[in-house]
Design an enzyme around this catalytic site. Structure first.
Site, PDB file in Angstrom:
ATOM      1  N   THR A 350       0.883  -1.166   0.000  1.00 54.73           N
ATOM      2  CA  THR A 350       0.000   0.000   0.000  1.00 54.73           C
ATOM      3  C   THR A 350       0.919   1.213   0.000  1.00 54.73           C
ATOM      4  O   THR A 350       2.127   1.089   0.129  1.00 54.73           O
ATOM      5  CB  THR A 350      -0.892  -0.047   1.260  1.00 54.73           C
ATOM      6  OG1 THR A 350      -1.667  -1.241   1.226  1.00 54.73           O
ATOM      7  CG2 THR A 350      -1.810   1.149   1.380  1.00 54.73           C
ATOM      8  N   THR A 368      -4.123   1.851  -2.457  1.00 53.58           N
ATOM      9  CA  THR A 368      -3.530   0.511  -2.502  1.00 53.58           C
ATOM     10  C   THR A 368      -4.035  -0.297  -3.684  1.00 53.58           C
ATOM     11  O   THR A 368      -5.098  -0.009  -4.248  1.00 53.58           O
ATOM     12  CB  THR A 368      -3.843  -0.249  -1.194  1.00 53.58           C
ATOM     13  OG1 THR A 368      -3.154  -1.496  -1.181  1.00 53.58           O
ATOM     14  CG2 THR A 368      -5.335  -0.503  -1.042  1.00 53.58           C
ATOM     15  N   GLY A 432       1.263  -1.083   5.020  1.00 48.91           N
ATOM     16  CA  GLY A 432       1.784  -2.247   5.722  1.00 48.91           C
ATOM     17  C   GLY A 432       0.736  -3.215   6.225  1.00 48.91           C
ATOM     18  O   GLY A 432       0.961  -3.907   7.223  1.00 48.91           O
ATOM     19  N   GLY A 433      -0.447  -3.282   5.584  1.00 47.90           N
ATOM     20  CA  GLY A 433      -1.446  -4.261   5.971  1.00 47.90           C
ATOM     21  C   GLY A 433      -1.897  -4.089   7.408  1.00 47.90           C
ATOM     22  O   GLY A 433      -2.132  -2.986   7.885  1.00 47.90           O
TER      23      GLY A 433
END
Length: 537
Positions: A350, A368, A432-433
């Protein structure tokens, strides 16, 4: 439980890295890609506002950081209008196509190896390829923001991105690394292989030579069409027809009706008061509600000004673990009910940027493709790299987040805007999720609870407690902090390295409420990240 964290024998990057702040009396753009940040800063220097600069930067990233976001992606944007002292939210998040049928995603009995720990689907068609496309909202989201809050023409804000796309992306070591780690999947699709693996290998610039450039075939012409016809051409015009035709030829299900039916939307922010600051978070199907829960739990904790103590990190870990336990069990669209699974295997996929202008207007924008290189499909006619948003959904039937037609998915995006006494203070977010929210929450607390300035906050080692049993601990934290965490939780020493992304990649802009000076900071270990002030242009 042992009070000593287990030793990780592969702690190798024992260097000290510093990333300089941007300082200014005027506007600043902070981005994971400094080339894109400079484009936004140029817009500010030419008299544009924060929204103009954010849109120009967001489109530029499609041409200079294309594996993370782009025209085929989705996102959330927070916009603070200083004259109103009000935050607006623009939701251009993922939505499944209308023709989705869960029966077309049969389970094989295994487990996926990409991003989420879903049960495996035949041919991984929810992970990569044309069946993995969610409806892309990026173009409409950025265009809507510009139409409502900007001062510049849509075509003008696309022009720098067009120039970048025509020039091609510089092939440095980081680009080579990114392509190499995704090479197996990039080789699957001829149109993608032609762009990213032209010789069947990751592109490399010869040692000592001037940087070669990788051409993103078709993207510049698609952007020129957008500039000429406006943002809705992507959904209702020539580009929409081309996207649908390419998808059909590849065997996918995204149609012109899906595109025409998509509209970015305005939402009210989730707002809360926290120790003298007014925080605005993205609401609904984001990580904003989970961050609000963590802050609510921390509000009575006795923090000490200055560097965070062991007690602070124990409180962070406890609150984060409880929030994620609740999030994994109770959030999603059907009743706002469950969705995400572990993302520990995934590198950063992202991008996030922040802007503040001379008038104090601010933007926090997260965009993202979901996975790195999204669906791994570059559409042949348009050059658009498509998202793999179907991978946000549970492929099992009868679950709260089961894949269904025209359904929205819960995401991890967590843009935040903070004000103090009705004045702009900072905008922050990360990529970073599932690691995003813990990073954004800790940075917010470091500045509010501990009184750290932006420089010290961004160079402060952090933890990650984003689900799963273990708490990731940066080994640069003092021994007392590591021991205190290990005494209460299973911990894992997790090194802050360039690759893979073991912690989130944050960025922020800030206006000092005392001096009126502006500052910008980006992720310390990201090789391309940077904050750029309009005074540098």
């Amino acid at each position: 439980m042992s009070s000593n964290p287990p030793l990780n024998e592969h702690l190798v990057q024992n260097w000290v890295v510093k990333k300089p702040l941007a300082r200014s009396r005027g506007g600043i753009v902070a981005s994971q890609n400094r080339v894109a940040a400079r484009i936004g800063a140029k817009v500010l220097a030419d008299g544009g506002n924060a929204i103009d600069a954010a849109v120009a930067t967001g489109f530029a990233l499609a041409a200079c950081e294309p594996w993370n976001s782009g025209l085929g992606g989705i996102g959330f944007m927070l916009v603070y209008i200083a004259a109103e002292d009000r935050v607006h939210v623009i939701d251009f998040g993922p939505r499944s196509p209308g023709g989705v049928d869960l029966a077309d995603y049969p389970l094989t009995g295994g487990t996926t190896t990409d991003l989420f720990t879903w049960p495996a689907v035949k041919d991984d068609r929810n992970v990569h390829g044309p069946w993995s496309f969610a409806v892309p909202g990026h173009v409409d989201g950025l265009g809507l923001a510009l139409e409502r809050f900007g001062t510049r023409d849509f075509a003008a804000m696309l022009a720098p991105a067009i120039e970048l796309a025509e020039k091609g992306i510089a092939i440095d070591w980081y680009l080579t690394l990114k392509v190499a780690t995704a090479a197996r999947d990039l080789m699957r699709y001829e149109s993608t292989r032609r762009v990213w693996m032209p010789d069947g290998l990751p592109p490399v610039t010869a040692s000592g030579a001037e940087l070669a450039r990788l051409k993103l075939d078709g993207l510049a012409e698609t952007m020129r069409t957008l500039a000429r016809n406006g943002r809705r051409d992507f959904y209702e015009g020539e580009i929409a027809r081309s996207i649908a035709a390419d998808t059909r030829r590849l065997g996918g299900i995204l149609t012109t009706d899906d595109l025409a039916g998509f509209n970015a939307r305005f939402l009210e922010p989730l707002e809360l008061d926290y120790r003298g600051a007014r925080l605005a978070l993205a609401p609904g199907l984001t990580a904003g509600p989970s961050m609000a829960r963590v802050l609510h739990q921390l509000v009575d904790h006795k923090f000490v000004k200055g560097p965070p103590t062991a007690d602070s990190f124990v409180a962070y870990a406890q609150a984060l673990r409880e929030a994620y336990s609740d999030r994994l069990a109770t959030m999603g669209e059907a009743t706002v009910d469950m969705v995400e699974m572990a993302e520990a295997r995934s590198p950063s996929c992202t991008t996030h940027l922040n802007v503040i202008d001379r008038d104090g207007n601010m933007v926090a924008l997260t965009q993202t493709l979901l996975s790195v290189f999204g669906s791994r499909v570059v559409l042949p006619e348009t050059g658009v790299l498509m998202n793999n948003g179907i991978n946000w959904f549970d492929p099992r039937p009868g679950k709260p987040n089961s894949l269904a037609p025209n359904k929205r998915a819960l995401t991890n995006m967590c843009p935040v805007i903070a004000r103090k006494n009705g004045k702009p203070w900072f905008a922050v977010g990360a990529s970073g999720g599932r690691k995003i929210m813990p990073a954004v929450m800790q940075l917010t607390s470091l500045m509010i609870d501990h009184g750290l300035d932006l420089d010290k906050a961004f160079h402060q080692p952090r933890i990650d407690a984003s689900g799963g049993d273990q708490v990731g601990v940066d080994p640069r934290l003092p021994a007392g902090v590591r021991k205190a965490l290990a005494a209460k939780f299973p911990v894992k020493l997790t090194e802050l390295v360039v690759y893979p992304t073991n912690f989130a990649c944050p960025s922020a802009v800030l206006k000092d409420p005392v001096t009126g000076n502006y500052f910008g900071a980006t992720d310390v270990l990201s090789p391309w990240s940077g904050a750029v002030s309009e005074e540098e242009i």
